[in-house]
Design a protein around this motif. Sequence first.
Motif, PDB file in Angstrom:
ATOM      1  N   LEU A 135      20.038   3.768  28.619  1.00 32.89           N
ATOM      2  CA  LEU A 135      19.394   3.414  27.354  1.00 32.89           C
ATOM      3  C   LEU A 135      20.030   4.168  26.193  1.00 32.89           C
ATOM      4  O   LEU A 135      20.302   3.607  25.120  1.00 32.89           O
ATOM      5  N   SER A 136      20.297   5.473  26.434  1.00 33.65           N
ATOM      6  CA  SER A 136      20.914   6.298  25.400  1.00 33.65           C
ATOM      7  C   SER A 136      22.302   5.774  25.035  1.00 33.65           C
ATOM      8  O   SER A 136      22.690   5.697  23.856  1.00 33.65           O
ATOM      9  N   VAL A 137      23.076   5.398  26.102  1.00 30.71           N
ATOM     10  CA  VAL A 137      24.410   4.839  25.858  1.00 30.71           C
ATOM     11  C   VAL A 137      24.315   3.546  25.063  1.00 30.71           C
ATOM     12  O   VAL A 137      25.087   3.284  24.132  1.00 30.71           O
ATOM     13  N   CYS A 138      23.334   2.723  25.439  1.00 26.49           N
ATOM     14  CA  CYS A 138      23.137   1.450  24.741  1.00 26.49           C
ATOM     15  C   CYS A 138      22.781   1.670  23.271  1.00 26.49           C
ATOM     16  O   CYS A 138      23.251   0.952  22.379  1.00 26.49           O
ATOM     17  N   GLU A 139      21.902   2.691  23.057  1.00 26.41           N
ATOM     18  CA  GLU A 139      21.510   3.005  21.683  1.00 26.41           C
ATOM     19  C   GLU A 139      22.744   3.430  20.862  1.00 26.41           C
ATOM     20  O   GLU A 139      22.915   3.039  19.709  1.00 26.41           O
ATOM     21  N   GLU A 140      23.600   4.259  21.494  1.00 32.33           N
ATOM     22  CA  GLU A 140      24.805   4.718  20.796  1.00 32.33           C
ATOM     23  C   GLU A 140      25.745   3.543  20.492  1.00 32.33           C
ATOM     24  O   GLU A 140      26.315   3.441  19.406  1.00 32.33           O
ATOM     25  N   LYS A 141      25.915   2.666  21.509  1.00 27.72           N
ATOM     26  CA  LYS A 141      26.768   1.499  21.303  1.00 27.72           C
ATOM     27  C   LYS A 141      26.211   0.584  20.211  1.00 27.72           C
ATOM     28  O   LYS A 141      26.940   0.030  19.387  1.00 27.72           O
ATOM     29  N   ALA A 189      24.345   1.504  17.694  1.00 26.14           N
ATOM     30  CA  ALA A 189      24.610   2.131  16.395  1.00 26.14           C
ATOM     31  C   ALA A 189      26.076   1.929  15.985  1.00 26.14           C
ATOM     32  O   ALA A 189      26.402   1.662  14.820  1.00 26.14           O
ATOM     33  N   SER A 190      26.978   2.079  16.997  1.00 28.32           N
ATOM     34  CA  SER A 190      28.398   1.898  16.718  1.00 28.32           C
ATOM     35  C   SER A 190      28.705   0.464  16.294  1.00 28.32           C
ATOM     36  O   SER A 190      29.444   0.220  15.336  1.00 28.32           O
ATOM     37  N   PHE A 191      28.115  -0.489  17.025  1.00 30.26           N
ATOM     38  CA  PHE A 191      28.306  -1.898  16.675  1.00 30.26           C
ATOM     39  C   PHE A 191      27.766  -2.199  15.279  1.00 30.26           C
ATOM     40  O   PHE A 191      28.338  -2.971  14.504  1.00 30.26           O
ATOM     41  N   LYS A 192      26.641  -1.538  14.980  1.00 31.16           N
ATOM     42  CA  LYS A 192      26.025  -1.740  13.671  1.00 31.16           C
ATOM     43  C   LYS A 192      26.976  -1.260  12.570  1.00 31.16           C
ATOM     44  O   LYS A 192      27.164  -1.920  11.543  1.00 31.16           O
ATOM     45  N   ASP A 193      27.584  -0.090  12.817  1.00 30.54           N
ATOM     46  CA  ASP A 193      28.554   0.436  11.840  1.00 30.54           C
ATOM     47  C   ASP A 193      29.756  -0.492  11.701  1.00 30.54           C
ATOM     48  O   ASP A 193      30.260  -0.727  10.590  1.00 30.54           O
TER      49      ASP A 193
END
Length: 278
Positions: free
Chosen positions: A46-52, A54-58
């Motif tokens: 879940l944490s990895v997904c959240e980071e991805k 956020a990255s995709f959002k950027d």
Amino acid sequence: MKKLIGIGLFAVLLMGTSCVSNKKYSQLEEDLKKTENDLKSAEMALSVCEEKKASFKDQVNTLKNTNAALLNSQGDLASLSKKGAENLERSLESIQEKDLQIKTMRDAINKKDSVTLALVTSLKGALDDVNDEDIEISVEKGVVFVSISDKLLFGSGSYKITSDAKRVLGKVAKVVKDKSDFDFMVEGHTDNVPISRECFEDNWDLSTKRATAVVRLLQNDYNVDPKRMTAAGRSEYLPVASNDSKTGRAKNRRTRIVVLPKLDQFFGMIEEGMKNAE
């Protein structure tokens, strides 16, 4: 969340200790550990997904900004291209206008040169029987000069025109009368020897009276329009040869008819050409 699950399972175990076998208890304990491990794995995923996310959002925001910049740049380029095309079109129009002006002026000059050439041809044809030493016809910068020697036109120290000179001037008059595109000036020239006769103040006076005598003859005897003529005395100040010799002084004593193109007609030809080209 893990603590709640652990407490719940522990309570169940306590409640069921008396009736659950050791083997069953061990199995439940292993299931608990496995559940806890699965939960940790899920949390990490879940944490990895959240980071991805956020990255995709950027990345999405960056792409949006880039796209907006490209659209703006494309608009600027389109605007610049349009402006450049307009400037090019104006430049081409200006070049075409200049080309037209040059062509019109060239046509006017060619026409003037043709008229000048016809005038020279007519003068030479009319005066072909006159001694080359007594008369000279030349063209300089579009202006025709007819130079007549002093010995042909006048007696020594006189402004009275000889009979031979009247015949020559009659031929000149016949040609210039038919060339209405030209005006002309009659110039009197002398050598640098001071005039000693009482009827003349100086060489200025002699040269002016000789020029006036020629103009008066052309008007009175040959009906040349006086509005087309100018009489000018040049005295000794425009010599064509050295006054140090008798031959040179003889060359300087001359009367010159300067045939002048009418500039107003010349520019009128240019204006007419510009109007016709519009």
